[in-house]
Design a protein around this motif. Structure first.
Motif, short mmCIF file in Angstrom:
data_model
loop_
_atom_site.label_atom_id
_atom_site.label_comp_id
_atom_site.label_asym_id
_atom_site.label_seq_id
_atom_site.Cartn_x
_atom_site.Cartn_y
_atom_site.Cartn_z
N ILE B 23 0.76 -0.91 0.33
CA ILE B 23 -0.36 0.20 0.23
C ILE B 23 0.58 1.17 0.13
N THR B 32 -1.46 7.10 5.54
CA THR B 32 -2.83 6.76 5.27
C THR B 32 -2.46 5.14 5.05
N LEU B 36 -4.87 1.96 5.81
CA LEU B 36 -5.75 1.21 5.29
C LEU B 36 -5.33 -0.06 5.15
N THR B 39 -7.61 -1.81 7.72
CA THR B 39 -8.58 -1.58 6.97
C THR B 39 -8.67 -3.07 6.33
N THR B 69 -9.79 -2.80 -1.42
CA THR B 69 -9.09 -1.46 -0.75
C THR B 69 -8.55 0.07 -0.77
N LEU B 70 -7.55 -0.50 -2.20
CA LEU B 70 -6.95 0.51 -2.85
C LEU B 70 -7.68 0.97 -3.50
N TYR B 73 -10.39 3.64 -1.67
CA TYR B 73 -9.61 4.80 -1.48
C TYR B 73 -9.82 5.64 -2.76
#
Lengths: 66, 163
Positions: B23, B32, B36, B39, B69-70, B73
């Motif tokens: 990430i 961040t 993430l 998350t 997840t990215l 985002y």
């Protein structure tokens, strides 16, 4: 092929394969570095070399001759 | 598949650095990236009992959750930043493509290419350079970069699809 390459190189950031990492580092180190004054002169003096041969090899040859 | 608490803890220990490293390499913002990553592990634990090892390896499965997840985002910040061109936003082939063996095959296939062909593939698909930027870096024309890229595609297609 493009989607497959995108996915494989993305997965490489997650699950590093050392052979692939070596190839990536070699390419990134070569193209991200600053050229020295001598290399810049060499590039200027041999304008056509990029079309036919590898600048990387030729610069290495010049360095080896020094 | 049912995981014990200890197995879940091991998954966290084994994959935290991989998830965070992935990430942070994409968004270049440590705070961040940590959020993430948390998350991702919340989702992993929520869905872990539905993980099916006959469909994907654990690594591929966690990678897919991290990538999704990215994607979320990037979508939430669409106004502020563009999704990188190299990001595989909508891929449905990850289970067959994303495994350690395929990365080894890609490395082997890239080694059979001429150096400039290999450099173009790496600069474009890993480093995220455009063909125009690659042409400038290599000191060759945009058209010639495209020709070399297409030659590389043809070779890689044969090599990766014959495996």
């Amino acid at each position: 092929m493009e989607d497959k390459l995108k996915l494989l190189f993305d997965y490489q950031r997650f699950e590093k394969n050392q052979s692939l990492e070596n190839l990536i580092q070699e390419t990134e180190n070569y193209y991200d570095r600053e050229l020295s004054d001598e290399e810049m002169k060499f590039v200027a003096a041999a304008g056509e070399l990029n079309a036919n041969g590898r600048l990387r090899d030729k610069i290495i040859n010049v360095k080896n001759k020094k | 598949m049912v995981f014990t608490d200890q197995q879940k803890e091991e998954i966290y220990q084994n994959y935290y650095r991989k998830v965070y490293g992935y990430i942070v390499s994409k968004i270049n913002d440590a705070d961040t990236a940590e959020d993430l990553t948390s998350t991702v592990f919340v989702k992993v634990y929520e869905k872990i009992d539905s993980f099916d090892e006959t469909k994907a390896s654990l690594s591929t499965w966690i990678y897919t959750i991290a990538r999704n997840t990215l994607t979320d985002y990037y979508r939430s910040r669409r106004v502020f930043e563009e999704i990188p061109e190299t990001f595989p936003e909508n891929s449905s082939v990850e289970e067959e493509v994303c495994n350690k063996e395929m990365l080894e095959q890609l490395a082997e296939a890239l080694q059979t290419l001429e150096e400039r062909e290999r450099d173009i593939i790496i600069l474009r698909f890993y480093s995220g350079k455009s063909l125009k930027e690659i042409a400038e870096k290599m000191g060759i024309s945009y058209s010639y970069v495209k020709i070399l890229q297409n030659k590389a595609f043809d070779k890689l297609k044969k090599l990766l699809e014959n495996e």
